[in-house]
Scaffold this active site. Structure first.
Site, PDB file in Angstrom:
ATOM      1  N   ASP A  67     -10.293  -4.006  -3.301  1.00 26.61           N
ATOM      2  CA  ASP A  67      -9.994  -3.363  -2.015  1.00 26.61           C
ATOM      3  C   ASP A  67     -11.287  -3.242  -1.208  1.00 26.61           C
ATOM      4  O   ASP A  67     -11.566  -2.209  -0.598  1.00 26.61           O
ATOM      5  CB  ASP A  67      -9.309  -2.002  -2.199  1.00 26.61           C
ATOM      6  CG  ASP A  67      -8.769  -1.456  -0.873  1.00 26.61           C
ATOM      7  OD1 ASP A  67      -8.767  -2.201   0.125  1.00 26.61           O
ATOM      8  OD2 ASP A  67      -8.355  -0.287  -0.844  1.00 26.61           O
ATOM      9  N   HIS A  97       0.901  -1.166   0.000  1.00 23.58           N
ATOM     10  CA  HIS A  97       0.000   0.000   0.000  1.00 23.58           C
ATOM     11  C   HIS A  97       0.938   1.215   0.000  1.00 23.58           C
ATOM     12  O   HIS A  97       1.610   1.471   0.984  1.00 23.58           O
ATOM     13  CB  HIS A  97      -0.854  -0.078   1.269  1.00 23.58           C
ATOM     14  CG  HIS A  97      -1.594   1.165   1.620  1.00 23.58           C
ATOM     15  ND1 HIS A  97      -2.967   1.202   1.747  1.00 23.58           N
ATOM     16  CD2 HIS A  97      -1.168   2.417   1.906  1.00 23.58           C
ATOM     17  CE1 HIS A  97      -3.342   2.420   2.089  1.00 23.58           C
ATOM     18  NE2 HIS A  97      -2.277   3.178   2.197  1.00 23.58           N
TER      19      HIS A  97
HETATM   20 ZN   LIG Z   1      -4.561  -0.337   1.106  1.00 22.09          ZN
END
Ligand SMILES: [Zn+2]
Length: 457
Positions: free
Chosen positions: A336, A183
């Site tokens: 996600d 991320h």
């Molecule tokens: Zn993330």
């Protein structure tokens, strides 16, 4: 048991370069035959499913899902999250390790494995953390996580800021042949930003999260992938500069890959100013939403279902993400899926948690924005949800090869439907797409030869 004959569909199996009308025979949970012999080979007793007019493809894989179990089962559980996956056409999900406790040791991996075997509707693949407790300070026991069965490591939700620590993580991951998923967020640049830094952040008085905050870490990851030879996968990319960096690095043979999520290639930051502003400005970039303003979903300004991390960006970034998907720079699509309770999202924009649900809409939105818009062929689109994630994570999935586990998705690329809260299987309702008219829909989801979900009508 676990035997089924799918009759009359268009079978698309990108891994084998197959795209033709064919019958597909599943016997005892495995792919037995694809083609004209399938019906003859099938016994008369076998269950048949008429799939004429529909597409039959390898079961879809979502490599970026938050199931919230253990620890946050008010938001989602393995049972409800995998049920939502099945409704969306997904036969496998890869769950993120930012649970409570985090998946940073073999015991927690075993706990999730046991719960997924008991209550999971689809296959669950598990990731472990890069650092203990996702604190970014000390490496998790990567070798023991690998032995426990994780398919990758990631601190998703957070980002390892210490470059030396990230380098060591990559070196260990390479030793154990695990991809590292990241991320990408530079904390010092992003600070407490909540939306893309640009026109709308200024106009709305919200703190900005600059695109450079993502691009900086993408560049770091490319350098470290080059240094260590480890495979680095950059998650949920949102910025044009990130696509450019990955495109250039891949050209040089750096083992880096990129992922895109539908909210980033459908919406823009104008959505945070409310539906009127969005449709008047960037809405024309959404497939099927042209001049006609009627029949379009409406929402207010500062709607927290449009708050996610990384944030929705500009129309320029959205176009760059789509170009990256089309030219193969971003070879994997994922949701996600990040469920949150109503009471958590029902607060001022600054205080709401980041994240949107996505399992039940991601395939439809991808079909609309990429296939129906004529940017990407059906086989190329299916690749990004099947064999591409399977290759990255070395999953024995994503094809209809003879003898493979019979994970199969049946979908209608042209079915129009409206996404509603009522039939949703997820525990949470933080999707920005309620009330949207979508085109393309999963019709049946088959896991190991068993139909785990089927459209009723
Ligand atoms: Zn993330």
């Amino acid at each position: 048991m676990n035997s089924l004959l799918l009759v009359g569909g268009r079978v698309i199996d990108p891994a084998n370069g197959f795209d033709a009308p064919a019958d597909l025979l599943i016997e005892e949970g495995r792919i037995a035959t694809v083609g004209p012999d399938a019906a003859r080979q099938a016994g008369t007793q076998i269950e048949r499913l008429d799939v004429r007019g529909l597409v039959v493809c390898p079961g879809l894989i979502d490599l970026h899902v938050h199931l919230r179990e253990p620890g946050e089962t008010a938001k989602e559980s393995i049972a409800t999250g995998t049920a939502a996956a099945a409704r969306g056409g997904f036969t496998s999900v890869v769950c993120m390790p930012n649970t409570s406790p985090a998946i940073d040791n073999s015991g927690t991996v075993a706990l999730i494995r046991e719960r997924a075997d008991r209550s999971g509707v689809v296959n669950v693949f598990i990731t472990g953390t890069i650092t203990k407790g996702i604190a970014g300070e000390e490496l998790a026991p990567i070798g023991s996580l690998k032995r426990a069965g994780v398919v990758a490591i990631t601190d998703d939700g957070h980002c390892v800021q210490n470059n030396e620590l990230m380098r060591r993580a990559l070196e260990y991951a390479r030793m154990f042949d695990l991809p590292v998923m990241d991320h990408c967020q530079d904390y010092s640049l992003v600070s407490d930003g909540v939306v893309h830094e640009g026109y709308w952040s200024a106009a709305l008085g919200l703190r900005g999260w600059p695109a450079a905050g993502e691009e900086m870490i993408v560049a770091r990851n490319i350098q470290l992938a080059e240094l260590t030879g480890a495979r680095v996968h950059c998650q949920h990319l949102s910025a044009a500069g990130s696509v450019r960096l990955i495109r250039e690095a891949k050209r040089r043979g750096v083992p880096v890959s990129g992922e895109a999520c539908p909210h980033h290639f459908v919406l823009t930051d104008a959505a945070i100013a409310g539906s009127e502003k969005f449709w008047a400005n960037d809405g024309k970039g959404v497939f099927g939403c042209g001049e006609d303003q009627s029949d379009k979903p409406a929402w207010p300004a500062y709607d927290t279902t449009f708050k996610m991390n990384p944030p929705l960006r500009s129309a320029h970034d959205r176009e760059a993400i789509i170009e990256g998907i089309v030219d193969g720079t971003l070879e994997i699509l994922g949701s996600d899926h990040a469920p949150h309770c109503d009471y958590e999202k029902d607060v001022e924009f600054d205080y709401a948690p980041f994240g949107v649900t996505g399992l039940e809409t991601e395939f439809s939105l991808s079909l609309m924005q990429l296939f129906h818009s004529r940017r990407l062929g059906l086989s190329e689109l299916i690749t990004k949800f099947t064999i591409a994630p399977a290759r990255l994570l070395r999953l024995n999935r994503g094809t209809l090869s003879i003898g493979a586990d019979a994970d199969v998705t049946v979908f209608d690329p042209d079915r129009e439907w409206v996404f509603g809260k009522e039939p949703s299987a997820s525990k949470s309702l933080n999707s920005p797409f309620y009330g949207w008219r979508l085109k393309g829909k999963a019709i049946a989801t088959i896991v190991n030869g068993t139909t785990v979900w089927r459209e009723q009508n």
